[in-house]
Design an enzyme around this catalytic site. Structure first.
Site, PDB file in Angstrom:
ATOM      1  N   GLY A 164      28.224  39.725  35.663  1.00  0.00           N
ATOM      2  CA  GLY A 164      28.575  39.703  34.253  1.00  0.00           C
ATOM      3  C   GLY A 164      27.440  39.313  33.331  1.00  0.00           C
ATOM      4  CD  GLU A 212      31.206  37.671  44.293  1.00  0.00           C
ATOM      5  OE1 GLU A 212      31.517  38.565  43.498  1.00  0.00           O
ATOM      6  OE2 GLU A 212      31.855  36.622  44.417  1.00  0.00           O
ATOM      7  CG  HIS A 268      35.323  37.366  42.777  1.00  0.00           C
ATOM      8  ND1 HIS A 268      34.853  36.754  41.638  1.00  0.00           N
ATOM      9  CD2 HIS A 268      34.890  38.647  42.729  1.00  0.00           C
ATOM     10  CE1 HIS A 268      34.175  37.638  40.934  1.00  0.00           C
ATOM     11  NE2 HIS A 268      34.171  38.790  41.566  1.00  0.00           N
ATOM     12  CB  SER A 324      25.360  43.290  37.164  1.00  0.00           C
ATOM     13  OG  SER A 324      25.972  42.162  36.576  1.00  0.00           O
ATOM     14  N   GLY A 348      31.896  45.606  39.364  1.00  0.00           N
ATOM     15  CA  GLY A 348      32.595  44.812  38.360  1.00  0.00           C
ATOM     16  C   GLY A 348      32.820  45.582  37.081  1.00  0.00           C
TER      17      GLY A 348
END
Length: 236
Positions: free
Chosen positions: A155, A149, A77, A195, A216
């Site tokens: 975020g 991602e 991640h 997102s 997320g």
């Protein structure tokens, strides 16, 4: 965590043809797993350590996670790469450890904002795939999920447009095809993880090479997560 998990279970009850999983922090894996028994929702962990035993205070091993009933483990991640300085070599070791324990690895790859603005997203993804899947066999690829991602969309509230996401996902599938063959490339699940929201999921899931979502912030609100799971892919 238990309240959220039970809320998610209610939201997705009766949902067909979609696999749903949750990935809680370590302390909540067991209580969440207990709360979700019989729901069909899979349990995952956010990371693991590469050794099974030894003096590694604070580390959580794959054996521990397997004993808790984990089906999936995130590897690579972006926050683990950036904040905890995990190298591609370490992530590769983690992928192998997850697979050796009979669990599924969700390999997260993606570029930073600077790399994206420099047009390097495909090169970054190719480099991470090459390093992170080193010595992973064709057979083992059946237990690997790839999650794209874009770091600049995590975020931040920014989301790659469906066109951008599809372009990268298509490239990832072609990379897998070149490395492992067309059949494995067609079978591998490639998730989008930048997102994802109830508002963006339908257009994203309409893309031919986007097979799912690594959710997320929206996963922390049960009705939002439920709406994402019940996506209605918009047909072009």
């Amino acid at each position: 965590a238990v309240s959220l998990a039970t809320g998610v279970a209610k939201e997705v009850k009766g949902l067909k043809n979609v696999e749903v999983g949750v990935v809680p922090p370590f302390p909540f894996i067991h209580p969440v797993s207990e709360a979700l028994k019989g729901s069909g929702i899979k349990i995952g962990a956010q990371q693991l350590f590469i050794e099974d035993k030894g003096a590694f205070t604070g580390a959580v091993s794959g054996t521990m996670l397997k004993s808790l009933g984990c089906d999936y483990v995130l590897c690579g991640h972006s926050e683990r790469r950036v904040i905890f300085k995990e190298s591609n070599e370490l992530i590769n070791q983690k992928v192998h450890k997850v697979l050796s324990k009979g669990m599924n690895a969700i390999l997260c790859i993606g570029e930073s904002k600077e790399e994206y603005e420099s047009g390097l997203n495909r090169q970054v993804c190719a480099h991470q795939l090459e390093k992170n899947l080193k010595a992973v066999s064709e057979e083992q690829m059946g237990n690997v999920i790839i999650a794209y991602e874009p770091v600049w969309a995590i975020g931040t509230g920014l989301t790659a447009t469906p066109e951008i996401a599809q372009g990268v996902h298509s490239y990832i599938r072609s990379w897998v095809s070149d490395k492992y063959g067309k059949d494995i490339a067609n079978a591998v699940r490639i998730q989008y993880g930048g997102s994802v929201t109830p508002e963006s999921v339908d257009d994203l899931m309409a893309c031919p090479d986007i097979d799912g979502a690594l959710v997320g912030g929206a996963s922390l609100v049960s009705d939002k997560f439920g709406r994402i799971c019940r996506f209605n892919a918009v047909k072009a």
